[in-house]
Design a protein around this motif. Structure first.
Motif, PDB file in Angstrom:
ATOM      1  N   MET A  90       0.922  -1.182  -0.081  1.00 26.19           N
ATOM      2  CA  MET A  90      -0.079   0.048  -0.049  1.00 26.19           C
ATOM      3  C   MET A  90       0.981   1.117  -0.016  1.00 26.19           C
ATOM      4  O   MET A  90       1.967   1.180   0.534  1.00 26.19           O
ATOM      5  N   LYS A  91       0.419   2.238  -0.626  1.00 25.06           N
ATOM      6  CA  LYS A  91       1.201   3.484  -0.988  1.00 25.06           C
ATOM      7  C   LYS A  91       0.277   4.529  -0.578  1.00 25.06           C
ATOM      8  O   LYS A  91      -0.809   4.503  -0.849  1.00 25.06           O
ATOM      9  N   VAL A  92       0.923   5.615   0.241  1.00 28.35           N
ATOM     10  CA  VAL A  92       0.237   6.669   0.664  1.00 28.35           C
ATOM     11  C   VAL A  92      -0.455   7.383  -0.711  1.00 28.35           C
ATOM     12  O   VAL A  92       0.244   7.505  -1.985  1.00 28.35           O
ATOM     13  N   GLY A  93      -1.754   7.580  -0.758  1.00 30.27           N
ATOM     14  CA  GLY A  93      -2.180   8.257  -2.212  1.00 30.27           C
ATOM     15  C   GLY A  93      -2.912   6.968  -2.777  1.00 30.27           C
ATOM     16  O   GLY A  93      -3.659   7.611  -3.561  1.00 30.27           O
ATOM     17  N   GLY A  94      -2.719   5.912  -2.440  1.00 29.33           N
ATOM     18  CA  GLY A  94      -3.489   4.917  -3.007  1.00 29.33           C
ATOM     19  C   GLY A  94      -4.731   4.595  -2.266  1.00 29.33           C
ATOM     20  O   GLY A  94      -5.217   5.383  -1.308  1.00 29.33           O
ATOM     21  N   TYR A  95      -5.732   3.806  -2.965  1.00 30.06           N
ATOM     22  CA  TYR A  95      -7.147   3.276  -2.438  1.00 30.06           C
ATOM     23  C   TYR A  95      -6.909   1.936  -1.966  1.00 30.06           C
ATOM     24  O   TYR A  95      -6.408   1.227  -2.760  1.00 30.06           O
ATOM     25  N   VAL A  96      -7.680   1.734  -0.823  1.00 32.85           N
ATOM     26  CA  VAL A  96      -7.862   0.433  -0.502  1.00 32.85           C
ATOM     27  C   VAL A  96      -9.344   0.184   0.032  1.00 32.85           C
ATOM     28  O   VAL A  96      -9.971   0.897   0.110  1.00 32.85           O
ATOM     29  N   TRP A  97      -9.559  -1.240   0.133  1.00 30.32           N
ATOM     30  CA  TRP A  97     -10.932  -1.560   0.827  1.00 30.32           C
ATOM     31  C   TRP A  97     -10.454  -2.021   2.263  1.00 30.32           C
ATOM     32  O   TRP A  97      -9.364  -2.591   2.380  1.00 30.32           O
ATOM     33  N   LEU A  98     -11.391  -1.945   3.269  1.00 34.42           N
ATOM     34  CA  LEU A  98     -11.104  -2.467   4.562  1.00 34.42           C
ATOM     35  C   LEU A  98     -11.389  -4.010   4.541  1.00 34.42           C
ATOM     36  O   LEU A  98     -12.809  -4.140   4.009  1.00 34.42           O
ATOM     37  N   ARG A  99     -10.578  -4.770   5.062  1.00 38.60           N
ATOM     38  CA  ARG A  99     -11.152  -6.349   5.257  1.00 38.60           C
ATOM     39  C   ARG A  99     -12.304  -6.509   5.974  1.00 38.60           C
ATOM     40  O   ARG A  99     -12.084  -6.093   7.307  1.00 38.60           O
ATOM     41  N   GLY A 100     -13.331  -7.044   5.709  1.00 40.44           N
ATOM     42  CA  GLY A 100     -14.420  -7.206   6.418  1.00 40.44           C
ATOM     43  C   GLY A 100     -14.862  -8.682   6.450  1.00 40.44           C
ATOM     44  O   GLY A 100     -13.930  -9.521   6.569  1.00 40.44           O
ATOM     45  N   HIS A 101     -16.055  -8.908   6.805  1.00 41.28           N
ATOM     46  CA  HIS A 101     -16.438 -10.466   7.092  1.00 41.28           C
ATOM     47  C   HIS A 101     -15.965 -11.368   6.031  1.00 41.28           C
ATOM     48  O   HIS A 101     -16.251 -10.930   4.812  1.00 41.28           O
ATOM     49  N   GLY A 102     -15.557 -12.574   6.151  1.00 38.91           N
ATOM     50  CA  GLY A 102     -15.013 -13.676   5.413  1.00 38.91           C
ATOM     51  C   GLY A 102     -14.113 -13.063   4.240  1.00 38.91           C
ATOM     52  O   GLY A 102     -13.850 -13.467   3.060  1.00 38.91           O
ATOM     53  N   PRO A 146     -14.249  -7.186   0.892  1.00 39.05           N
ATOM     54  CA  PRO A 146     -14.379  -5.500   1.389  1.00 39.05           C
ATOM     55  C   PRO A 146     -15.520  -5.294   2.425  1.00 39.05           C
ATOM     56  O   PRO A 146     -16.571  -5.826   2.078  1.00 39.05           O
ATOM     57  N   LEU A 147     -15.395  -4.368   3.111  1.00 38.51           N
ATOM     58  CA  LEU A 147     -16.445  -3.851   3.954  1.00 38.51           C
ATOM     59  C   LEU A 147     -17.396  -2.966   3.068  1.00 38.51           C
ATOM     60  O   LEU A 147     -17.073  -2.286   2.006  1.00 38.51           O
ATOM     61  N   ARG A 148     -18.502  -3.192   3.217  1.00 43.54           N
ATOM     62  CA  ARG A 148     -19.592  -2.731   2.107  1.00 43.54           C
ATOM     63  C   ARG A 148     -20.617  -1.851   2.962  1.00 43.54           C
ATOM     64  O   ARG A 148     -20.892  -1.915   4.009  1.00 43.54           O
ATOM     65  N   ASP A 149     -21.176  -0.954   2.081  1.00 45.45           N
ATOM     66  CA  ASP A 149     -22.313   0.090   2.506  1.00 45.45           C
ATOM     67  C   ASP A 149     -23.649  -0.628   2.735  1.00 45.45           C
ATOM     68  O   ASP A 149     -23.826  -1.814   2.179  1.00 45.45           O
TER      69      ASP A 149
END
Length: 78
Positions: free
Chosen positions: A1-13, A16-19
């Motif tokens: 991961m780099k500063v300025g990049g985009y990631v998802w947070l790891r959620g269940h299973g 990615p964490l979802r809305d």
């Protein structure tokens, strides 16, 4: 991961964490800090207000999922 990049947070299973609409929430990496014996931590921000209030801040690299370039071509969903 780099500063300025985009990631998802790891959620269940390890997904990615979802809305509430089922969309993965993109987080922007705003800072990184290597801590002796604690690995690298990344500061995250998102435009999604509820997710920012709850999940914004510092996370270890193990909690992050890099967003594939194919997803970024459309622009990260925030």
């Amino acid at each position: 991961m780099k500063v300025g990049g985009y990631v998802w947070l790891r959620g269940h299973g390890d997904k990615p964490l979802r809305d509430t609409h089922g969309e993965a929430i993109a987080f922007h990496v705003t800072a990184a800090k290597a801590l002796a014996d604690h690995g690298t931590w990344y500061q995250l921000r998102t435009a999604h207000r509820a997710a920012q209030d709850i999940f914004g801040g510092w996370h270890t690299g193990l909690a992050l999922i890099p967003i594939p370039l194919s997803e970024l071509a459309e622009g990260p969903r925030q």
